[in-house]
Scaffold this motif. Structure first.
Motif, PDB file in Angstrom:
ATOM      1  N   GLY A  12       0.828  -1.355   0.018  1.00 33.18           N
ATOM      2  CA  GLY A  12       0.037   0.018   0.017  1.00 33.18           C
ATOM      3  C   GLY A  12       0.887   1.107   0.093  1.00 33.18           C
ATOM      4  N   LEU A  13       0.263   1.580  -1.036  1.00 29.30           N
ATOM      5  CA  LEU A  13       0.950   2.753  -1.133  1.00 29.30           C
ATOM      6  C   LEU A  13      -0.109   3.896  -0.979  1.00 29.30           C
ATOM      7  N   HIS A  14       0.415   5.152  -0.576  1.00 29.46           N
ATOM      8  CA  HIS A  14      -0.146   6.256  -0.383  1.00 29.46           C
ATOM      9  C   HIS A  14       0.281   7.458  -0.802  1.00 29.46           C
ATOM     10  N   ALA A  15      -0.365   8.312  -1.772  1.00 27.53           N
ATOM     11  CA  ALA A  15       0.377   9.804  -2.149  1.00 27.53           C
ATOM     12  C   ALA A  15       0.475  10.614  -1.052  1.00 27.53           C
ATOM     13  N   SER A  16       1.117  11.559  -1.391  1.00 22.42           N
ATOM     14  CA  SER A  16       1.167  12.631  -0.266  1.00 22.42           C
ATOM     15  C   SER A  16      -0.092  13.504  -0.674  1.00 22.42           C
ATOM     16  N   ALA A  17      -0.465  14.394   0.437  1.00 22.74           N
ATOM     17  CA  ALA A  17      -1.788  15.306   0.296  1.00 22.74           C
ATOM     18  C   ALA A  17      -1.813  15.933  -1.085  1.00 22.74           C
ATOM     19  N   THR A  18      -2.717  16.086  -1.664  1.00 24.38           N
ATOM     20  CA  THR A  18      -2.952  16.609  -2.939  1.00 24.38           C
ATOM     21  C   THR A  18      -4.222  16.567  -3.689  1.00 24.38           C
ATOM     22  N   THR A  19      -4.487  17.300  -4.816  1.00 23.76           N
ATOM     23  CA  THR A  19      -5.736  17.261  -5.132  1.00 23.76           C
ATOM     24  C   THR A  19      -5.873  16.507  -6.527  1.00 23.76           C
ATOM     25  N   TYR A  20      -6.852  15.517  -6.095  1.00 20.39           N
ATOM     26  CA  TYR A  20      -7.231  14.744  -7.329  1.00 20.39           C
ATOM     27  C   TYR A  20      -8.149  15.179  -8.140  1.00 20.39           C
ATOM     28  N   ASN A  21      -8.179  14.723  -9.426  1.00 17.24           N
ATOM     29  CA  ASN A  21      -9.466  14.980 -10.356  1.00 17.24           C
ATOM     30  C   ASN A  21     -10.393  13.917 -10.127  1.00 17.24           C
ATOM     31  N   GLN A  57       1.057   7.118  -8.131  1.00 10.04           N
ATOM     32  CA  GLN A  57       1.913   6.863  -9.387  1.00 10.04           C
ATOM     33  C   GLN A  57       1.586   8.134 -10.296  1.00 10.04           C
ATOM     34  N   ALA A  58       0.371   8.606 -10.063  1.00  9.39           N
ATOM     35  CA  ALA A  58      -0.051   9.950 -10.950  1.00  9.39           C
ATOM     36  C   ALA A  58       0.880  10.900 -10.297  1.00  9.39           C
ATOM     37  N   VAL A  59       0.840  10.985  -8.903  1.00  9.43           N
ATOM     38  CA  VAL A  59       1.468  12.176  -8.234  1.00  9.43           C
ATOM     39  C   VAL A  59       3.053  12.240  -8.594  1.00  9.43           C
ATOM     40  N   ARG A  60       3.772  10.962  -8.454  1.00  8.92           N
ATOM     41  CA  ARG A  60       5.342  10.765  -8.853  1.00  8.92           C
ATOM     42  C   ARG A  60       5.551  11.234 -10.237  1.00  8.92           C
ATOM     43  N   MET A  61       4.611  10.965 -11.441  1.00 12.09           N
ATOM     44  CA  MET A  61       4.698  11.451 -12.521  1.00 12.09           C
ATOM     45  C   MET A  61       4.651  12.927 -12.654  1.00 12.09           C
ATOM     46  N   ALA A  62       3.652  13.453 -12.144  1.00  8.16           N
ATOM     47  CA  ALA A  62       3.526  14.807 -12.378  1.00  8.16           C
ATOM     48  C   ALA A  62       4.683  15.521 -11.612  1.00  8.16           C
ATOM     49  N   GLN A  63       5.300  15.070 -10.606  1.00  6.66           N
ATOM     50  CA  GLN A  63       6.321  15.578 -10.031  1.00  6.66           C
ATOM     51  C   GLN A  63       7.454  15.683 -10.820  1.00  6.66           C
ATOM     52  N   ARG A  64       7.541  14.607 -11.437  1.00  8.73           N
ATOM     53  CA  ARG A  64       8.802  14.436 -12.620  1.00  8.73           C
ATOM     54  C   ARG A  64       8.581  15.106 -13.640  1.00  8.73           C
ATOM     55  N   GLY A  65       7.296  15.103 -14.018  1.00  6.72           N
ATOM     56  CA  GLY A  65       6.900  15.989 -15.332  1.00  6.72           C
ATOM     57  C   GLY A  65       7.135  15.022 -16.402  1.00  6.72           C
ATOM     58  N   ASP A  66       6.921  13.773 -16.438  1.00  2.00           N
ATOM     59  CA  ASP A  66       6.968  12.795 -17.488  1.00  2.00           C
ATOM     60  C   ASP A  66       6.171  11.562 -16.931  1.00  2.00           C
ATOM     61  N   ILE A  67       6.025  10.506 -17.847  1.00  6.37           N
ATOM     62  CA  ILE A  67       5.247   9.299 -17.304  1.00  6.37           C
ATOM     63  C   ILE A  67       6.472   8.246 -17.316  1.00  6.37           C
TER      64      ILE A  67
END
Length: 210
Positions: A12-21, A57-67
């Protein structure tokens, strides 16, 4: 530009606090099940644990700016404590969720993930990233109930009236021992590469890598 990639792993993996669509996430689940219905595949059930994986994973990609694919996909679903046989991941980025989803449909490996008949569950994560792009992740899984959770029905045989007869010897039938099903020693992986705007209707020719 729309970029997508697909990954499948079998067993389990949990993303840091952010706004999801959240509206887009629900829309992609609905679109996925509508696509599956057109090819005769059963709808996928929403699974919060898979959505946690997709969102992280979506958060990690956004932070990197790539998929890129989650390198811990199989470990993360195993950590959920479910009995899984196959897990797949589609990732993509683009200006809108609808354009990203259309690119997924136009790419064979991603379409295969979306319509794969043995999948049972789905989780979708989407966040906004740099350059006014959305980052979308779909996580699919084939999950079956564990043996502990399945309770065999109890059959009660009614007692018959006692009948006294001479015992009759029954012939002994020798049956070969059951052979257990072979287990795959390692997960099987299918990795899809980047798909550019050539995969969208009316787009100019481009290059797709797999």
């Amino acid at each position: 530009m729309v970029v997508v990639s697909a990954l499948v792993l079998a067993t389990g993996l949990h993303a840091s606090a952010t706004t999801y669509n959240t509206a887009d996430e629900a829309r992609v689940e609905s679109l996925t099940n509508a696509t599956r219905a057109r090819v005769g595949s059963k709808p996928l059930a929403h699974m919060p644990g898979l959505q946690d994986m997709a969102r992280a994973q979506a958060v990690r990609m956004a932070q990197r700016g790539d998929i890129y694919h989650n390198p811990n996909l199989s470990a993360d679903i195993t950590a959920l404590g479910v009995n899984w046989q196959m897990v797949g991941e589609n990732v993509g980025m683009g200006p809108t969720v609808d354009l990203v989803y259309q690119a997924l449909l136009k790419s064979p490996h991603h379409y295969e993930n979306i319509t794969r008949s043995n999948y049972t569950s789905i989780g979708v994560g989407e966040v906004n990233g740099p350059g006014d792009r959305v980052y979308l992740v779909q996580v699919f899984a084939q999950i079956t109930p564990s043996a502990k959770s399945v309770v065999a029905p109890v059959h009660v045989t009614p007692k018959a009236a006692a009948v006294h007869t001479a015992p009759v010897a029954k012939p002994v039938v020798s049956r070969p021992a059951a052979t257990p099903a072979p287990r795959r020693p390692d997960p099987n992986a299918l990795l899809g590469g980047r798909v550019f705007t050539a995969d969208l209707p009316g787009a100019l020719p481009s290059t797709a890598h797999f």
